[in-house]
Write an enzyme that holds these catalytic residues in place. Structure first.
Site, PDB file in Angstrom:
ATOM      1  N   GLY A  49       0.775  -1.242   0.000  1.00 47.37           N
ATOM      2  CA  GLY A  49       0.000   0.000   0.000  1.00 47.37           C
ATOM      3  C   GLY A  49       0.805   1.289   0.000  1.00 47.37           C
ATOM      4  O   GLY A  49       0.383   2.288  -0.583  1.00 47.37           O
ATOM      5  N   ASP A 104       0.425   3.429   4.328  1.00 46.73           N
ATOM      6  CA  ASP A 104      -0.632   4.113   3.569  1.00 46.73           C
ATOM      7  C   ASP A 104      -1.754   4.548   4.499  1.00 46.73           C
ATOM      8  O   ASP A 104      -2.255   5.670   4.406  1.00 46.73           O
ATOM      9  CB  ASP A 104      -1.170   3.228   2.429  1.00 46.73           C
ATOM     10  CG  ASP A 104      -1.573   1.834   2.886  1.00 46.73           C
ATOM     11  OD1 ASP A 104      -1.387   1.490   4.079  1.00 46.73           O
ATOM     12  OD2 ASP A 104      -2.076   1.061   2.046  1.00 46.73           O
ATOM     13  N   ASP A 107      -5.747   1.770  10.133  1.00 46.12           N
ATOM     14  CA  ASP A 107      -7.182   1.491  10.224  1.00 46.12           C
ATOM     15  C   ASP A 107      -7.478   0.989  11.648  1.00 46.12           C
ATOM     16  O   ASP A 107      -7.726   1.783  12.553  1.00 46.12           O
ATOM     17  CB  ASP A 107      -7.527   0.466   9.142  1.00 46.12           C
ATOM     18  CG  ASP A 107      -8.987   0.083   9.099  1.00 46.12           C
ATOM     19  OD1 ASP A 107      -9.817   0.853   9.595  1.00 46.12           O
ATOM     20  OD2 ASP A 107      -9.302  -0.988   8.550  1.00 46.12           O
ATOM     21  N   PHE A 156     -14.176   2.888   3.558  1.00 46.90           N
ATOM     22  CA  PHE A 156     -13.175   2.187   2.753  1.00 46.90           C
ATOM     23  C   PHE A 156     -12.720   3.093   1.611  1.00 46.90           C
ATOM     24  O   PHE A 156     -13.533   3.658   0.891  1.00 46.90           O
ATOM     25  CB  PHE A 156     -13.753   0.886   2.195  1.00 46.90           C
ATOM     26  CG  PHE A 156     -12.722   0.034   1.531  1.00 46.90           C
ATOM     27  CD1 PHE A 156     -11.820  -0.710   2.286  1.00 46.90           C
ATOM     28  CD2 PHE A 156     -12.612  -0.006   0.147  1.00 46.90           C
ATOM     29  CE1 PHE A 156     -10.842  -1.483   1.672  1.00 46.90           C
ATOM     30  CE2 PHE A 156     -11.643  -0.777  -0.469  1.00 46.90           C
ATOM     31  CZ  PHE A 156     -10.760  -1.517   0.293  1.00 46.90           C
TER      32      PHE A 156
END
Ligand code: IMP
Ligand code: MG
Length: 180
Positions: A49, A104, A107, A156
């Site tokens: 990512g 990146d 989460d 997302f």
């Protein structure tokens, strides 16, 4: 050109433009340059990512530095799997090095929760985290992020390195899932 795009079975809309990303990455690079001017930091991009963010961040940071990559996997489709597998480990000695882990997106924090102790065990001089994106409301494991590009809602997102089942990493901007 339409700003809504389809990837596999889902639709996405423009969320963070190429221009906004560029401006923010330049600012992060300058901030890191100030703090690490005499430290020869080792930037550690987390694959896949962070490949674009790492490339842009190191070019925005005009100091003596080195770059390497780790490859880990914690996501399948739209969801974090909760386990982290290291697919490519450090190729060099990181003892006494100043590490800047480049991600990146943070989460749930699961990736770093599992990864940080294994890196700390190799005794680097310091560890900092630079993440382009962070979803503060999704966090399950508290992680200190030293350099954050953008805090975003728990949606997302794809593009600029981020994928949906391996597609869309090459988009120059960031798009978010259209719900419903
Ligand atoms: P965490 O371990 O839950 O913090 O998730 C970190 C990894 O999951 C990131 O490095 C991404 O590769 C992936 N990920 C998390 N959220 C998203 C998203 O919204 N889109 C695409 N990939 C994501
Ligand atoms: Mg990642």
């Amino acid at each position: 050109m339409s700003k809504t795009i389809q990837i596999h079975d889902k639709y996405f809309e423009l969320f963070i433009s190429e221009e906004k990303i560029k401006t923010r990455v330049q600012a992060l690079g300058a901030e890191i340059a100030q703090q690490y001017a005499d430290k020869n930091p080792l930037f550690v991009g987390i694959l896949n990512g962070a490949f674009l963010f790492t490339a842009d961040l190191v070019r925005a940071c005009p100091i003596k530095s080195e770059v390497t990559f780790l490859k880990v996997q914690s996501y399948e489709g739209l969801k974090s799997t909760g386990t982290v597998t290291t697919l490519l480990d450090f190729q060099q000695d990181i003892k006494d090095r100043h590490l800047i882990l480049v991600e990146d997106i943070i989460d749930t924090g699961t990736t770093f929760f599992h990864l940080l102790p294994t890196i700390q065990a190799k005794h680097p001089a310091s560890i900092a985290i630079a993440s382009l994106l962070r979803k503060p409301t999704a966090i399950k494991h508290p992680i200190t992020v030293d350099f954050v590009g953008f805090d975003i809602p728990n949606k997302f997102v794809i593009g600029y390195g981020l994928d949906y089942n391996e597609q869309a990493r090459n988009l120059p901007a960031i798009y978010k899932l259209i719900d419903g």
